[in-house]
Design a protein around this motif. Sequence first.
Motif, PDB file in Angstrom:
ATOM      1  N   THR A 171       0.836  -1.199   0.000  1.00  0.00           N
ATOM      2  CA  THR A 171       0.000   0.000   0.000  1.00  0.00           C
ATOM      3  C   THR A 171       0.873   1.251   0.000  1.00  0.00           C
ATOM      4  O   THR A 171       1.812   1.370   0.782  1.00  0.00           O
ATOM      5  CB  THR A 171      -0.916   0.022   1.219  1.00  0.00           C
ATOM      6  OG1 THR A 171      -1.709  -1.176   1.226  1.00  0.00           O
ATOM      7  CG2 THR A 171      -1.833   1.231   1.210  1.00  0.00           C
ATOM      8  N   THR A 172       0.568   2.179  -0.898  1.00  0.00           N
ATOM      9  CA  THR A 172       1.266   3.457  -0.976  1.00  0.00           C
ATOM     10  C   THR A 172       0.245   4.582  -1.010  1.00  0.00           C
ATOM     11  O   THR A 172      -0.969   4.351  -0.991  1.00  0.00           O
ATOM     12  CB  THR A 172       2.163   3.522  -2.223  1.00  0.00           C
ATOM     13  OG1 THR A 172       1.338   3.387  -3.399  1.00  0.00           O
ATOM     14  CG2 THR A 172       3.192   2.390  -2.211  1.00  0.00           C
ATOM     15  N   THR A 173       0.735   5.789  -1.080  1.00  0.00           N
ATOM     16  CA  THR A 173      -0.159   6.942  -1.169  1.00  0.00           C
ATOM     17  C   THR A 173      -0.861   7.026  -2.513  1.00  0.00           C
ATOM     18  O   THR A 173      -1.916   7.646  -2.627  1.00  0.00           O
ATOM     19  CB  THR A 173       0.635   8.230  -0.924  1.00  0.00           C
ATOM     20  OG1 THR A 173       1.723   8.297  -1.868  1.00  0.00           O
ATOM     21  CG2 THR A 173       1.207   8.263   0.488  1.00  0.00           C
ATOM     22  N   ALA A 174      -0.291   6.388  -3.539  1.00  0.00           N
ATOM     23  CA  ALA A 174      -0.868   6.468  -4.878  1.00  0.00           C
ATOM     24  C   ALA A 174      -1.893   5.369  -5.137  1.00  0.00           C
ATOM     25  O   ALA A 174      -2.866   5.579  -5.859  1.00  0.00           O
ATOM     26  CB  ALA A 174       0.238   6.405  -5.930  1.00  0.00           C
ATOM     27  N   HIS A 175      -1.673   4.185  -4.578  1.00  0.00           N
ATOM     28  CA  HIS A 175      -2.578   3.067  -4.850  1.00  0.00           C
ATOM     29  C   HIS A 175      -2.610   2.153  -3.640  1.00  0.00           C
ATOM     30  O   HIS A 175      -1.729   2.186  -2.768  1.00  0.00           O
ATOM     31  CB  HIS A 175      -2.125   2.288  -6.089  1.00  0.00           C
ATOM     32  CG  HIS A 175      -0.718   1.749  -5.986  1.00  0.00           C
ATOM     33  ND1 HIS A 175      -0.378   0.629  -5.266  1.00  0.00           N
ATOM     34  CD2 HIS A 175       0.446   2.215  -6.503  1.00  0.00           C
ATOM     35  CE1 HIS A 175       0.907   0.411  -5.353  1.00  0.00           C
ATOM     36  NE2 HIS A 175       1.446   1.362  -6.098  1.00  0.00           N
ATOM     37  N   SER A 176      -3.642   1.326  -3.607  1.00  0.00           N
ATOM     38  CA  SER A 176      -3.785   0.356  -2.529  1.00  0.00           C
ATOM     39  C   SER A 176      -2.964  -0.891  -2.829  1.00  0.00           C
ATOM     40  O   SER A 176      -2.410  -1.049  -3.924  1.00  0.00           O
ATOM     41  CB  SER A 176      -5.260  -0.018  -2.345  1.00  0.00           C
ATOM     42  OG  SER A 176      -5.794  -0.535  -3.550  1.00  0.00           O
TER      43      SER A 176
END
Length: 369
Positions: A171-176
Motif C-alpha cells: 500500500t502506498t499513497t498512490a494506490h492500494s
Amino acid sequence: MGLAQRKVATTAAKLAHVSSQHLKALPPKHSLVPGKVANAAAPALFDAQSWANAQPPPRSTLAAFAHRVGLANVVPSTDVIQQACTHPSFIQLFTRQHPDQPLPATNASLATLGNSLLGLFATEFVNSSYPHLPTRVMKAAVSAHVGPTTCANLARELGVTPILRWQRLPTTTAHSAVLHADALASVPRALTALVYQYRSLRSARRFAERFFFSREVDLRGMIKFRDPKQTLLETVAKYGRERPISRLLKETGRYSNSPVFVVGIFSGADQLGEGFGSSLKMAEYRAAEDSLLRLYLTRQPPHLVQLPTSTFPDAKGSILDLDGPEGSYSPVSLGDSEVLYGSAGRAGIRVPGARSQAAAAEDDLEDYI
C-alpha cells in the motif's frame, strides 16, 4: 552447476507455467555472470523467483485455457488471452527484468469494461428476479454474484493461477495494495470484456449467465431486521391491508423446561408468516421475520424474467454502432421499496408522515395469544 543455475532450475520446476522448451536460453546469461553494485563489495545476487515469474506462459497452455472456457473460437489469438491474464502490477516486475523490451499489454482497460458489464448484467438480473428486494440487499446480492471474491474464486476454478502474471505491491499513497485475489479477480472481468469486444452484448450476457448467475446465492441470510414486528406493521399499512395480528397455532410443554410455541401472523384471513420458539415473544418475532422474508424474497418465474439488455440487436460490434432488429421487451411491474421507519439508523424514531402519526399510538402487534 553453480548455485545460481541450480536455483533457476529448481524454481522453474516448481512453476507449472515456466517451460524450458519455449525459452531462448536456460539459465539466462545474466545469471551466469554476477553483476556489480555501486559502492558495494558483494556482487549482486540473481533472483531466480522474479525471473521465473517474468517469463510468459507457453502458448499451448494459453490455447488449452481458451478451449476450457469456451473462447477458442471467439478470440483471434492466444496473445489476447495472455493480455487478459496480465495484471497491471506485472509491469514493474517486467521492467526490472527486461528494461530494454517494450511493455506487455495488460488487462487494465479490459477489467474496467468487464466490471461495468458484469455490474449491469447482475443488477438487471437481480432486480428483475426479485422485484421487492430492499436496496441494500440488492447491492449485497450483486456483489455476491459478481463481486471481487466471486471473481477470484471463479478464476481459481477456471485454472487461471498458473498463467496469471502479476506482482504483489504494498500500500502506498498512490494506490492500494495488490494481492493475489485482486489479480485473479481481474481475469474473469477481462474475459467478459473480450466476449463483448469480439462478439456482442448478448453474448457477453450469456457468458455471465453461464459462469456467474448459475451459482446459487443465499439471499435469506442477507436480510436482517432490527425490529421485524414494527417493520411488518409499516409494510402492511403501506400495502393497504388489514392490521396484522398474531395467533397461537400450536404449543407443547408450556409448563416444562423446554416449551415450544408456534405462532402465525394473519392479515384478515390470510396468513402472512409463521414462527416457532421457546417463548411466545421469540415465536412472534420469528413469525414477523418470516412474513417479511416471504414478501421480499418473492421471485419471478424464470420464463417471465425479461432483461432490458435483451432489446439490443444480437450482432458483433459496439452497441452504439449496431444496426438490426431489436428484441421485444415487456418490463415487469416495479416492486415497492422497503419501508423505512427509522432515522439515522436509530430505531424508535419515526419518519414524519401521515402513516407514522396514525400508527403512533400502536407500537406493537396485537397479541391474541
